[in-house]
Design an enzyme around this catalytic site. Structure first.
Site, PDB file in Angstrom:
ATOM      1  N   TYR A  74      -8.298 -12.949  -8.699  1.00 37.87           N
ATOM      2  CA  TYR A  74      -8.275 -14.062  -9.640  1.00 37.87           C
ATOM      3  C   TYR A  74      -9.422 -13.916 -10.644  1.00 37.87           C
ATOM      4  CZ  TYR A  74      -4.803 -16.467  -6.807  1.00 37.87           C
ATOM      5  OH  TYR A  74      -3.645 -16.802  -6.152  1.00 37.87           O
TER       6      TYR A  74
ATOM      7  N   LYS B 166      -4.482  -1.874   9.863  1.00 38.50           N
ATOM      8  CA  LYS B 166      -5.856  -1.954  10.355  1.00 38.50           C
ATOM      9  C   LYS B 166      -6.137  -3.268  11.062  1.00 38.50           C
ATOM     10  CE  LYS B 166      -7.990   1.118   6.930  1.00 38.50           C
ATOM     11  NZ  LYS B 166      -8.992   1.212   5.839  1.00 38.50           N
TER      12      LYS B 166
ATOM     13  N   HIS C 187      -2.371   2.796  -6.099  1.00 34.64           N
ATOM     14  CA  HIS C 187      -3.075   1.528  -5.854  1.00 34.64           C
ATOM     15  C   HIS C 187      -3.138   0.677  -7.124  1.00 34.64           C
ATOM     16  CE1 HIS C 187      -5.599  -1.041  -3.349  1.00 34.64           C
ATOM     17  NE2 HIS C 187      -6.336  -1.265  -4.426  1.00 34.64           N
TER      18      HIS C 187
ATOM     19  N   ARG D  69      -0.395  -1.798  -6.917  1.00 36.05           N
ATOM     20  CA  ARG D  69      -0.733  -2.905  -5.999  1.00 36.05           C
ATOM     21  C   ARG D  69      -1.715  -3.853  -6.682  1.00 36.05           C
ATOM     22  NH1 ARG D  69      -1.288  -4.452  -0.542  1.00 36.05           N
ATOM     23  NH2 ARG D  69      -3.416  -4.954   0.135  1.00 36.05           N
TER      24      ARG D  69
ATOM     25  N   ARG E 226       0.868  -1.177   0.000  1.00 30.12           N
ATOM     26  CA  ARG E 226       0.000   0.000   0.000  1.00 30.12           C
ATOM     27  C   ARG E 226       0.903   1.224   0.000  1.00 30.12           C
ATOM     28  NH1 ARG E 226      -2.160  -3.670   3.733  1.00 30.12           N
ATOM     29  NH2 ARG E 226      -4.282  -4.401   3.204  1.00 30.12           N
TER      30      ARG E 226
ATOM     31  N   HIS F 127      -4.237  -8.982   3.147  1.00 30.55           N
ATOM     32  CA  HIS F 127      -5.701  -8.977   3.146  1.00 30.55           C
ATOM     33  C   HIS F 127      -6.239  -9.700   4.373  1.00 30.55           C
ATOM     34  CE1 HIS F 127      -5.785  -8.529  -1.524  1.00 30.55           C
ATOM     35  NE2 HIS F 127      -5.752  -7.360  -0.923  1.00 30.55           N
TER      36      HIS F 127
END
Length: 409
Positions: free
Chosen positions: A368, A252, A332, A335, A213, A358
């Site tokens: 995917y 987070k 992003h 990423r 990130r 994640h």
């Protein structure tokens, strides 16, 4: 008149009852029954008997007669007060939602008066005001949570925000797509050769090779790099706000704490970054110092610096290339590209989930799903080729065994 009912000298009907806390309460109406007419000039209202029926039902169900009359803003304030241990980003999001509620008629409505149609109309009003779809979704999720709390507190019976948001408003968000392999190659070549953007080459390579990130990249310090074991330690993010300046946030969730392997390209890029890092200001942010990526003033870069850079980069790239970069081109995107590339290469989903940080495997599996007809066709060809190789190997083994049997005989 029934027990508890009376009529005042001004003609209004009254009903006296004892609430769930044992306190005397009164309700009034100009009508005793639904068929009565309201006197001229008086505000429309339901009859006293209808109000009594609601009160008796509330008392039987244990509904808080005072709590159900708090406004939506008051309910949200109560929710925030009871759940105060949150990160700064969450606090800012809460302030934004409170302002949205305060500026809208929903905020002043009593929670017992908010029904499903009111909640849906709120979502439509937000979209009409130009509020982003993602923001509306997050706000609706928060409102569903506070009304659920009100149900638990016996203030109301049903949750008006328990509905799929897509049933009411359309997702008008510009789709975020990854770079294709060809675009990735062309972009890196363009950056490397461009006199303006060449200085960002290593940062873009690192983003594309690690899937970090952008706030995690900004927070990297020298001590986060392990060149011996070739991994990047990720346990914090660097952010900056107008009010607070620079500050550090932890990930987070626990999944955000991880060690990301360095590819050969990432390893070399990090080596170059350390070699070229000059003019750093002596700055310490919440105990962290020696940040890797600095602006022209020698201060740590933050997300807004990269947002502006990628916007300018895409504009310049598109001017001299037939195939433009994705419409949404941000840090992003790098990423997104990394995760899609790893998924298409067949990386184990759990391993990819760990690298990406994640919290939910569903988030990883969504990458995917970025398969195209071409990638699906290539995958089918690969499996067919593997099947053919297996068949050939089996046939050769059979022939060899037959020959060995004959020779033995």
């Amino acid at each position: 008149m029934k027990s508890g009912e009376s009529q005042r000298s001004d003609g209004r009907y009254a009903y006296k009852y004892t609430d769930t806390f044992g306190n005397p309460q009164f309700v009034y109406s100009w009508k005793l029954v639904p068929t009565d007419k309201i006197p001229a000039g008086k505000r429309p209202d339901i009859s006293l008997r209808e109000k009594v029926k609601q009160i008796q039902q509330d008392i039987a169900d244990g509904i808080d007669p005072i709590g159900k009359k708090m406004t939506v803003c008051q309910l949200y304030a109560k929710y925030i007060r009871q759940r105060g241990n949150v990160k700064r980003g969450t606090k800012k999001s809460r302030e934004q939602l409170m302002k949205l509620l305060s500026d809208d008629k929903l905020g002043a409505a009593s929670i017992d008066s908010v029904k499903l149609p009111d909640a849906k109309e709120w979502a439509l009003r937000m979209q009409e005001k130009g509020i982003a779809y993602h923001t509306i979704c997050n706000s609706k999720r928060s409102l569903k949570a506070i009304f659920y709390m009100a149900i638990q507190d016996d203030c109301i019976r049903k949750n008006p925000f328990d509905f799929p948001i897509n049933d009411v408003i359309n997702d008008d968000t510009e789709p975020k797509v990854p770079l294709t392999p060809a675009q990735e190659e062309e972009l890196l070549k363009f950056i490397q050769d461009d006199p303006v953007y060449a200085k960002y080459y290593d940062e873009v390579v690192i983003l594309l090779e690690t899937g970090l990130r952008i706030s995690e990249l900004c927070g990297l310090t020298e001590t986060d790099l392990n060149f011996d074991l070739r991994f990047v330690n990720v346990d914090h993010q660097l952010l900056r706000s107008t009010e607070d300046g620079y500050y550090i946030e932890t990930p987070k969730t626990d999944s955000g704490f991880r060690q990301v392997p360095m590819s050969a390209a990432a390893y070399e890029a990090f080596q170059r970054v350390l070699k070229n890092r000059k003019g750093a200001k002596a700055i310490k942010v919440d105990g962290y110092s020696n940040f890797l990526f600095l602006n022209r003033n020698g201060l740590p870069k933050v997300a807004v610096n990269y947002d502006a850079m990628f916007k300018g980069l895409a504009k310049k790239f598109n001017k001299c290339h037939k195939e433009p970069l994705p419409t949404v081109m941000t840090p992003h995107t790098m990423r997104h590209t990394f995760c899609t590339r790893m998924a298409n290469a067949g990386m184990n989903p759990k391993a990819l989930q760990y690298i990406m940080g994640h919290a939910n495997i569903v988030m990883t599996l969504n990458y995917y799903a970025h398969a195209t007809f071409q990638s699906a066709q290539e995958e089918m060809a690969r499996l067919e080729a593997a099947k053919a190789e297996t068949a050939v190997a089996a046939a050769e083994t059979t022939v060899e065994n037959t020959e060995e049997t004959k020779a033995a005989a």
